[in-house]
Design a protein around this motif. Sequence first.
Motif, short mmCIF file in Angstrom:
data_model
loop_
_atom_site.label_atom_id
_atom_site.label_comp_id
_atom_site.label_asym_id
_atom_site.label_seq_id
_atom_site.Cartn_x
_atom_site.Cartn_y
_atom_site.Cartn_z
N CYS A 160 0.85 -1.20 0.00
CA CYS A 160 0.00 0.00 0.00
C CYS A 160 0.88 1.24 0.00
O CYS A 160 0.69 2.17 -0.77
CB CYS A 160 -0.88 -0.06 1.25
N ARG A 161 1.84 1.23 0.91
CA ARG A 161 2.73 2.38 1.01
C ARG A 161 3.50 2.62 -0.29
O ARG A 161 3.63 3.74 -0.76
CB ARG A 161 3.72 2.13 2.14
N LYS A 162 3.99 1.54 -0.83
CA LYS A 162 4.74 1.67 -2.09
C LYS A 162 3.87 2.26 -3.17
O LYS A 162 4.30 3.09 -3.96
CB LYS A 162 5.24 0.29 -2.53
N THR A 163 2.61 1.81 -3.20
CA THR A 163 1.68 2.32 -4.21
C THR A 163 1.47 3.83 -4.05
O THR A 163 1.44 4.57 -5.03
CB THR A 163 0.32 1.61 -4.11
N ILE A 164 1.34 4.24 -2.82
CA ILE A 164 1.14 5.68 -2.57
C ILE A 164 2.33 6.45 -3.13
O ILE A 164 2.17 7.47 -3.80
CB ILE A 164 0.98 5.96 -1.07
N LYS A 176 -1.11 -3.94 -10.36
CA LYS A 176 -1.08 -5.04 -11.33
C LYS A 176 0.20 -5.01 -12.13
O LYS A 176 0.86 -6.02 -12.35
CB LYS A 176 -2.29 -4.92 -12.29
N GLN A 177 0.58 -3.78 -12.52
CA GLN A 177 1.79 -3.59 -13.31
C GLN A 177 3.01 -4.12 -12.57
O GLN A 177 3.87 -4.79 -13.13
CB GLN A 177 1.96 -2.10 -13.61
N PRO A 204 -4.62 3.18 -8.70
CA PRO A 204 -3.84 2.26 -7.85
C PRO A 204 -3.80 0.83 -8.41
O PRO A 204 -2.75 0.20 -8.44
CB PRO A 204 -4.59 2.29 -6.52
N ILE A 205 -4.95 0.37 -8.85
CA ILE A 205 -5.01 -1.03 -9.30
C ILE A 205 -4.08 -1.26 -10.48
O ILE A 205 -3.43 -2.31 -10.59
CB ILE A 205 -6.48 -1.44 -9.61
#
Lengths: 520, 669, 154
Positions: free
Chosen positions: A431-435, A451-452, A446-447
Amino acid sequence: MKYSMLSKRLLYTYNKIHKCGISSHYKKEWQSVVGLEVHAQLNTESKLFSGAENTFGGLVNNCVSLFDAAIPGTLPVLNKKCVELGVLTALALSCKVNEVSSFDRKHYFYADLPAGYQITQQRAPLANDGAIHFQVYTPGIHKKPYNKSSKIKQIQLEQDSGKSLHDAELKRSLVDLNRAGAPLIELVFEPDLEDGEEAAALVKELVLIVQRLGVCTGRMEEGALRVDANVSIRRVGDPLSTRTEIKNIGSVRGVAGAIQHEIERQQSILENGGHIINETRAWDAIAKITIPMRDKEVVQDYRYMPEPNLPPLRVNLNTIEDNEDVISVPLIKERIPELPEESRTKLIAKYELRPEIAVQLVNEPVLLEFFQKIIVEKARNPSKVANLLLNDLLTVLNKRKINVTYCPITVKQLEELVDLLLDKKISLEICRKTINELVENTSFSPIDIIKQKGWLLITDEAEITKNCVKVIENNPKLVKQYKEGKIKVFKALLGILSKTTDNKLDMSIASKKFEELLKK
Amino acid sequence: MNKLTTYSIKEIHKSFRDKLLTPTSFVDLCIQRARQTKELNAFINITDEEAENHAIESEKRVYVEKKSKPLDGITIAIKDNFCTKNIHTTCASNMLKNFVPTYDATVYSRLIGSGACLVGKSNLDEFAMGSGTVDSIFGPTRNPWCYSEDWRISGGSSGGSAVAVATGSCVAGIGSDTGGSTRNPAALCGVVGLKPTYGLVSRYGLIPLVNSMDVPGILTRNIDDLIVILNCVAGPDILDSTTIKKDFKPIKIIDDIDMSKIKIGIPSEYYCEGMSEDVLDVWRSVADLLENEKCQVCTVSLPHTSVSIAVYSILNQCEVASNMARYDGLEYGLRASEDYSTEELYASTRSEGFNNVVRSRIFAGNYFLLSRNYDKYFLKALKLRRLIADDFNKVFHGENSVDLLLTPTTLSEAPLYKDFTSKHNRDQCAFQDYCTQPANMAGIPAISVPIRLSKNNLPLSIQLMGPTLSEELMLNVAKKIETTLTSETLKNLNVSIENLPQKCQNLLQQAAESQSVLEIDNLDSVSISLHRSREISEKLQDEYEILKLKQRNAELQAKIDRNNRSLQELRKELESSKQSLTRQNPNPDNIQDHIKQLKQKLTSYEENYEKAKSKYAVLSVPEAVLPKSLISQVTSLLALQEEATSLKQRADDISLMKEARETFNRLRR
Amino acid sequence: MLNKSVISILNKTKNVFQFRCFSSKVPSIPVQTLEKKETERIKLDTNTISLLERLSLVKCDTDEGVKVLEDSIAFANKILHINTDKIEPLYTVLENQNLTLREDKITQGNCQADILKNAVLKEEEYFVAPPGNIPLHEVQIESNKQTKQVKNEN
């Protein structure tokens, strides 16, 4: 209702215990006493006593009327909105608004004070005897928030001074009077605080309140809100001792730091047998020390004198009838919006958030807004959402030195992320990395990023089992220890599991599987 | 001498309408007078350009647009502590010597907006601190009633405006009144001085002395003019929060005021140690006058009067200390050259810029305002101030209340300069302001009205005081006093003739002789122009008469011709009838009859002829007479014209002499 | 002309004869002042004088200036004894009027030229002042420089 009362009582007793814990931070014999004076610039179009523009920035000496420059023969005329905002603030802080108040002149010579006096309200101010209630909680210093309040001695309207830029090289000051005469509200608090953190919390609360009231922008970095701190220390049981005044602290953390430093400085002086001089000091935010401001032996006498050009100011305390020259206080009371303390209480009651979470959320109006928007739909877990915002989002923004107000991530993106997390499709770390990714590329959803990057949590049982087996095989010693009874080893084993799988496993499933396997 | 000192606004406007004067000519006369009386030092700055511009505007309105304003062409002097845009405003102090405000004081803009013309900025005590107009960097102002070697002061601090009004350099003057600064010089110079209710007239633009007591004051020569000026300047001002918010209803004179309904109080405490006999006598005579006019006059008591001066000195010094704190040289005003520290710059600037009086008041004021002294002195003074104000309240609104109070204005006639300056400014103010100061303490209106001249030929006045906003009653009573007395005070003012050199005196004597011959009352340009216009009108009258006679003559001549013709015809008829008669055959029977008939006819013809002849004799005007009378008239006219031109030359000589004298005096100084 | 002057004289004397009733309403003896006759003179100490000088900045701390001040204080002392118990101070005669309130609109300012017009010393639209009220350690450095300067000038 009953629950909230119970929780309040619990909180109260908890605070009492907790406070003693904090005070023991210092030597038991010394007690520090802190009293604040806060100056907030009122958010009006024109100045307090003249019709010149009240603005930050602007051409030098152009937002100045003849009265502001103290041109002889000019006279003050009071701005109605300033009175309204003053009364609004006083009511929000449960002060007693005075039906009749008056203005005084405070005399001293200074280059940015063209008249040689400041018009203020010393003898009969706008309001008296109120209090501010707030929570003291600094993550890292306090374990849990505790209640604190500080009594307000008086609230008064007064003029701001101009600005002088010191030109050390040419040994002169350049004076710009754009700010001269700008409306200020001064809040004088009783010396009932004990340390820098309490003071910082008070200031933070005050900033939130004035922002919600629309009275002041609260932007301390622009000088819209300035804090003076009176600090003294005494032995427990003794009367108040000599104090020093630290002037014009321009940030919340500065308040904490300055007071902290000053307490320590005074303590070391007293412990070495010296005594404290009543003086004015300034906070050097870079060197993180307080330095003396004025000459040592100077005695100042402001020779307060009633301002003869302004008859008494009257307000209507009783009816909602608004008159040209007499504003209705009850009418203004109706304008008070929800205040931070109420917001916190609501959050705790409605969403069962922990107090420190509530405090932190309310402290960041932008995050609070995110929270309230996200929470509205789909019954998302409030604590988890709050945590996401405060721990994850805020951390990323702080690391990148982005001000929360300018957060590039949208509510929609956060909602998506929250759902992914709560549905256990990703781990907290992911989650943090995505942010982090989102902050750099705000156009993605985000998705897509997850996924990437292949960050979805693995939930396939077979896959998990395979990995568990691998770990068991590779760590016979630990497995043996576990089977012998050292249950704590389990955590270590899980740790190894998550590490070897790069944290991509759904750990709740994995731990179950692992347990099953170990039982064999 | 003094048409300029006796014309009221009404009369001036009438002479504008009758084209005897125009705004520009009147303004010129006033400026001339201001220059002529330079010796008195009433003006710091004579603003002739502004005056001319204002006058031209007035003239346009009066003659071209036919929409005149209440003060068109009326000259005014403004005390130099009122800000006037782009005109130096100095407060008679080095601190503001080069200060040019960028805005107008409300009082000034209202006056100019009503059509007034600014003659100049008048002299004052520095920052209005004083009661003599002697502490000015531009020198003291002399009293026009006694201005030679042993001269007397004009009173203060608005001495300049009072002198300007008294000498006719302007119609009205604006001063300021904090402790009597308008009424005191008004009394010493013999003009009317009004201190309006505190808050009636805006203080915006008045550089303050004591903000809680200052008011703009008005000086004029008579009550009617005062009312016109007051009506133009009074009323609330949004730029001054201490103006009374009630709308101002213009004041008018009530023609048949019933004096018997008015109660006048005479406060016993106003007779203080040192009051002169003259002043007491005037006080008594006015009290008697009012009683004679059927007013109810009684004694009243204002017990705290005697403390007013000490209270005033405390409050005055404290406010001064505060108001003067702004003079540091940074934004405006004098700036000293010290620059190594702010304190040193301020101290040098303020010591160079302020005189002793100002500096010592600042020093004392700060002493009284020290936190340790605040209750003892400042607060105490404010409490005593309430007692003084309550005294007035009780007297005006309590039991046995009175409508107005009658007191002297000053304690004596105008003092000699050398006597006045022998005392320190504070003591002098204390003495002189005794009667005037309490009105400022309570914020009530007060007016000084000149009554008569003293034994030394100096003006004496009395003061009326009334409750807040009682200007209408007060001015009506003052008007009543004025008309009952027909005060000759200003008419006896004689500025500048005696000190001329001998040659001028001779010329003047000659002029005076021709003056009496020609029956001209006063020798000034106004009268001369009046006389000239009278001559012109007489000449026109004569020419008109001549023309009339000529016409008559022509008519008569025509009649004569007609009669001659008719006579000729008659004669012809007679001839023809005679001839016909001789040709006719005489009938012996009726010859006698016929002869009788003919004789009768003849006699009748002869009668007619006689009648016509006599008529002719009556009708014909001896031609010799007519031209002769005409000639004599024409010659006498020519003689008159010659005399007129010679007189004009003499008048020019005199003015030349005057100018020569002035330059001589200036050089002498 | 003769007639005119005669008439005016008659008018004047008529007034005179009418007036002289010698009204008794005007007091015949001067009033006793409420002020104290003799007050003790206060001698001011040097600390007070230097404090006043610093607060006033008018260079009045000369002997003569101090004497004038002491006179003023003695003058003021004459009325301190008068009873003012339960009397409220009169701050302004307009105490029963409400302070005017102005609408919050921009109606003044924007006149930089007017503001700067009368200043003797300016620097690019700023007013210029000597340095003042700067932190102590800087002041100490300054004063060292100053004393050097003064010494040089001497």
